[in-house]
Write an enzyme that holds these catalytic residues in place. Structure first.
Site, PDB file in Angstrom:
ATOM      1  N   THR A   1       6.254  27.848 -21.271  1.00  0.00           N
ATOM      2  CA  THR A   1       6.162  27.475 -19.823  1.00  0.00           C
ATOM      3  C   THR A   1       6.097  25.953 -19.952  1.00  0.00           C
ATOM      4  O   THR A   1       6.685  25.388 -18.868  1.00  0.00           O
ATOM      5  CB  THR A   1       4.836  28.193 -19.694  1.00  0.00           C
TER       6      THR A   1
ATOM      7  N   VAL B   1       0.821  -1.224  -0.050  1.00  0.00           N
ATOM      8  CA  VAL B   1      -0.002   0.013   0.036  1.00  0.00           C
ATOM      9  C   VAL B   1       0.882   1.124  -0.097  1.00  0.00           C
ATOM     10  O   VAL B   1       1.519   1.719   0.970  1.00  0.00           O
ATOM     11  CB  VAL B   1      -0.873   0.041   1.216  1.00  0.00           C
TER      12      VAL B   1
ATOM     13  N   ASP C   1       8.000   0.477   4.063  1.00  0.00           N
ATOM     14  CA  ASP C   1       8.304  -0.110   2.561  1.00  0.00           C
ATOM     15  C   ASP C   1       9.707  -0.067   2.511  1.00  0.00           C
ATOM     16  O   ASP C   1      10.260  -0.947   1.656  1.00  0.00           O
ATOM     17  CB  ASP C   1       7.426   0.835   1.666  1.00  0.00           C
ATOM     18  N   ARG C   2      10.513   1.186   3.046  1.00  0.00           N
ATOM     19  CA  ARG C   2      11.863   1.013   2.976  1.00  0.00           C
ATOM     20  C   ARG C   2      12.430  -0.175   3.777  1.00  0.00           C
ATOM     21  O   ARG C   2      13.644  -0.538   3.250  1.00  0.00           O
ATOM     22  CB  ARG C   2      12.452   2.473   3.720  1.00  0.00           C
TER      23      ARG C   2
ATOM     24  N   ILE D   1      -2.085   0.858  -4.870  1.00  0.00           N
ATOM     25  CA  ILE D   1      -2.046  -0.517  -4.090  1.00  0.00           C
ATOM     26  C   ILE D   1      -1.413  -1.279  -5.119  1.00  0.00           C
ATOM     27  O   ILE D   1      -1.989  -1.423  -6.248  1.00  0.00           O
ATOM     28  CB  ILE D   1      -3.180  -1.067  -3.489  1.00  0.00           C
TER      29      ILE D   1
ATOM     30  N   ASP E   1      13.749   3.735  -4.972  1.00  0.00           N
ATOM     31  CA  ASP E   1      12.193   3.457  -5.128  1.00  0.00           C
ATOM     32  C   ASP E   1      11.682   4.716  -5.930  1.00  0.00           C
ATOM     33  O   ASP E   1      11.385   5.819  -4.875  1.00  0.00           O
ATOM     34  CB  ASP E   1      11.602   3.113  -3.872  1.00  0.00           C
TER      35      ASP E   1
HETATM   36  N1  LIG Z   1      -1.604   4.769 -13.373  1.00  0.00           N
HETATM   37  C1  LIG Z   1      -0.755   5.723 -12.642  1.00  0.00           C
HETATM   38  N2  LIG Z   1      -1.359   6.129 -11.581  1.00  0.00           N
HETATM   39  C2  LIG Z   1      -0.508   7.042 -11.036  1.00  0.00           C
HETATM   40  N3  LIG Z   1       0.783   7.201 -11.055  1.00  0.00           N
HETATM   41  C3  LIG Z   1       1.579   6.381 -12.004  1.00  0.00           C
HETATM   42  C4  LIG Z   1       0.632   5.593 -13.036  1.00  0.00           C
HETATM   43  N4  LIG Z   1       1.429   5.009 -13.846  1.00  0.00           N
HETATM   44  C5  LIG Z   1       2.758   5.534 -13.547  1.00  0.00           C
HETATM   45  N5  LIG Z   1       2.699   6.240 -12.416  1.00  0.00           N
HETATM   46  C6  LIG Z   1       3.866   6.997 -12.071  1.00  0.00           C
HETATM   47  O1  LIG Z   1       4.130   6.257 -10.768  1.00  0.00           O
HETATM   48  C7  LIG Z   1       4.655   6.934  -9.642  1.00  0.00           C
HETATM   49  C8  LIG Z   1       3.914   6.507  -8.250  1.00  0.00           C
HETATM   50  O2  LIG Z   1       4.638   5.088  -8.065  1.00  0.00           O
HETATM   51  P1  LIG Z   1       4.049   4.170  -7.292  1.00  0.00           P
HETATM   52  O3  LIG Z   1       5.145   3.032  -7.095  1.00  0.00           O
HETATM   53  O4  LIG Z   1       2.808   3.350  -7.576  1.00  0.00           O
HETATM   54  O5  LIG Z   1       3.779   4.951  -5.956  1.00  0.00           O
HETATM   55  P2  LIG Z   1       3.430   4.423  -4.549  1.00  0.00           P
HETATM   56  O6  LIG Z   1       4.114   3.177  -4.223  1.00  0.00           O
HETATM   57  O7  LIG Z   1       4.063   5.522  -3.688  1.00  0.00           O
HETATM   58  O8  LIG Z   1       2.033   4.278  -4.308  1.00  0.00           O
HETATM   59  C9  LIG Z   1       4.153   8.418 -10.039  1.00  0.00           C
HETATM   60  O9  LIG Z   1       5.112   9.460  -9.981  1.00  0.00           O
HETATM   61  C10 LIG Z   1       3.769   8.488 -11.385  1.00  0.00           C
HETATM   62  O10 LIG Z   1       4.679   9.279 -12.148  1.00  0.00           O
HETATM   63  C1  LIG Z   2       9.025   8.111   2.310  1.00  0.00           C
HETATM   64  C2  LIG Z   2       7.805   7.622   2.151  1.00  0.00           C
HETATM   65  C3  LIG Z   2       6.888   8.317   2.325  1.00  0.00           C
HETATM   66  C4  LIG Z   2       7.786   6.903   0.916  1.00  0.00           C
HETATM   67  O1  LIG Z   2       6.546   6.448   0.275  1.00  0.00           O
HETATM   68  P1  LIG Z   2       6.012   5.951  -0.960  1.00  0.00           P
HETATM   69  O2  LIG Z   2       6.439   6.973  -2.049  1.00  0.00           O
HETATM   70  O3  LIG Z   2       6.491   4.494  -1.335  1.00  0.00           O
HETATM   71  O4  LIG Z   2       4.571   5.996  -1.321  1.00  0.00           O
HETATM   72  C5  LIG Z   2       7.512   6.344   3.222  1.00  0.00           C
HETATM   73  O5  LIG Z   2       8.758   5.482   3.203  1.00  0.00           O
HETATM   74  C6  LIG Z   2       7.250   6.818   4.726  1.00  0.00           C
HETATM   75  O6  LIG Z   2       6.443   7.318   4.979  1.00  0.00           O
HETATM   76  N1  LIG Z   2       8.547   7.173   5.328  1.00  0.00           N
HETATM   77  C7  LIG Z   2       8.561   7.487   6.747  1.00  0.00           C
HETATM   78  C8  LIG Z   2       9.719   8.407   6.921  1.00  0.00           C
HETATM   79  C9  LIG Z   2      11.011   7.737   6.821  1.00  0.00           C
HETATM   80  O7  LIG Z   2      11.304   6.785   6.055  1.00  0.00           O
HETATM   81  O8  LIG Z   2      12.084   7.989   7.175  1.00  0.00           O
HETATM   82  K   LIG Z   3       9.050   5.512  -2.772  1.00  0.00           K
END
Ligand SMILES: Nc1ncnc2c1ncn2[C@@H]1O[C@H](COP(=O)(O)OP(=O)(O)O)[C@@H](O)[C@H]1O
Ligand SMILES: CC(C)(COP(=O)(O)O)[C@@H](O)C(=O)NCCC(=O)O
Ligand SMILES: [K+]
Length: 243
Positions: free
Chosen positions: A172, A7, A96-97, A12, A117
């Site tokens: 822009t 998540v 996640d980390r 997700i 990531d």
């Molecule tokens: N269908 C999509 N919806 C949202 N983000 C997407 C999609 N496809 C690619 N991305 C890219 O994926 C990134 C989010 O990655 P993701 O690994 O799903 O995030 P998280 O694990 O934080 O939920 C965004 O920066 C966006 O550029």
């Molecule tokens: C940095 C994050 C927001 C990344 O989340 P994601 O991009 O994977 O959705 C997540 O790992 C988080 O909430 N970390 C807590 C702060 C830390 O890792 O120090």
């Molecule tokens: K991340």
């Protein structure tokens, strides 16, 4: 069979594993959680475990209903991980980390590892060859950069990702695409150069929603694995069961 669920803050991601093989991948939104899991479990009725890592707004309670059907494991800081956590604030380190660091430690023994990531945020995680997790960096992800420029200014439009025509943006729109996309790529290449200058014998793992796009544009050639977090969840769960 194990159903792994990641998540994130944007989406997700889920995958069904038979030992270390992925049988199928899924991506869905937060409001579809229950319905999607039900569908997956109907199709893969041999799933014995549901394994979750959540940094998004979904807590353990959302998965408890499935405990009637299978074993539910929601990863927390209390779990056993295969690395030594040297983060100064270990309790605030994103789960996640921790899972990424764990997967890197288990999959690539006895070497320095950098996990990048590129999701909602870009996270950098470094685990040294002695399995010490040292930390890394957090910066805004690709989509977040476009959104931040729009949300915190009066005049900048909200754009969606486009490959910039040139690093000198002549409008822009082109200036925003250059700033966001080139800035994103330069940042990551810059970090990789910094780590390469200071460490030898190391592997870089690139994952997250923007990994595939990025891998083609980075100056540094690195292998992208969009499934690394889910694979790491599966491996960390198996590691936990061996303890
Ligand atoms: N269908 C999509 N919806 C949202 N983000 C997407 C999609 N496809 C690619 N991305 C890219 O994926 C990134 C989010 O990655 P993701 O690994 O799903 O995030 P998280 O694990 O934080 O939920 C965004 O920066 C966006 O550029
Ligand atoms: C940095 C994050 C927001 C990344 O989340 P994601 O991009 O994977 O959705 C997540 O790992 C988080 O909430 N970390 C807590 C702060 C830390 O890792 O120090
Ligand atoms: K991340």
């Amino acid at each position: 069979m194990i159903l792994t669920i990641d998540v994130g803050n944007t989406r997700i991601k889920a995958a069904v594993f038979e030992e270390s093989t992925v049988l199928e991948n899924f991506v869905f939104e937060k409001n579809e959680l229950e319905e999607k899991i039900k569908k997956i479990l109907k199709k893969f009725s041999n799933c014995s475990d549901l394994v979750v890592a959540s940094v998004g707004k979904i807590e353990k309670e959302s998965f408890l209903a499935f405990e009637k059907e299978l074993n539910v494991h929601f990863f927390t800081h209390e779990d056993v991980f295969p690395f030594v956590n040297k983060y100064a604030t270990p309790k605030t380190l994103g789960i996640d980390r921790m899972i990424l660091a764990s997967g890197a430690t288990l999959q690539f023994p006895k070497q320095n590892r950098l996990v990048i990531d590129a999701g909602t945020c870009i996270t950098y995680d470094f685990i040294d060859e002695n399995d010490n997790y040292l930390g890394g960096a957090i910066s805004p992800g690709l989509r977040l950069r476009y959104e931040a420029l729009h949300n915190y200014t009066a005049k900048l439009p909200l754009l969606t990702f486009e490959t910039p025509e040139h690093y000198i943006g002549n409008s822009t729109k082109q200036a925003i695409h250059s700033g966001v996309v080139n800035g994103f790529v330069y940042e990551i290449d810059g970090f990789i150069d910094e780590y390469r200058a200071n460490f030898s014998n190391f592997i870089i793992i690139l994952t997250g929603g923007d990994a595939v796009f990025l891998a083609k544009r980075l100056k540094n050639t690195i292998f992208a694995n969009s499934n690394f977090l889910l694979e790491s969840l599966n491996q960390t769960f198996q590691y936990k069961n061996r303890q």
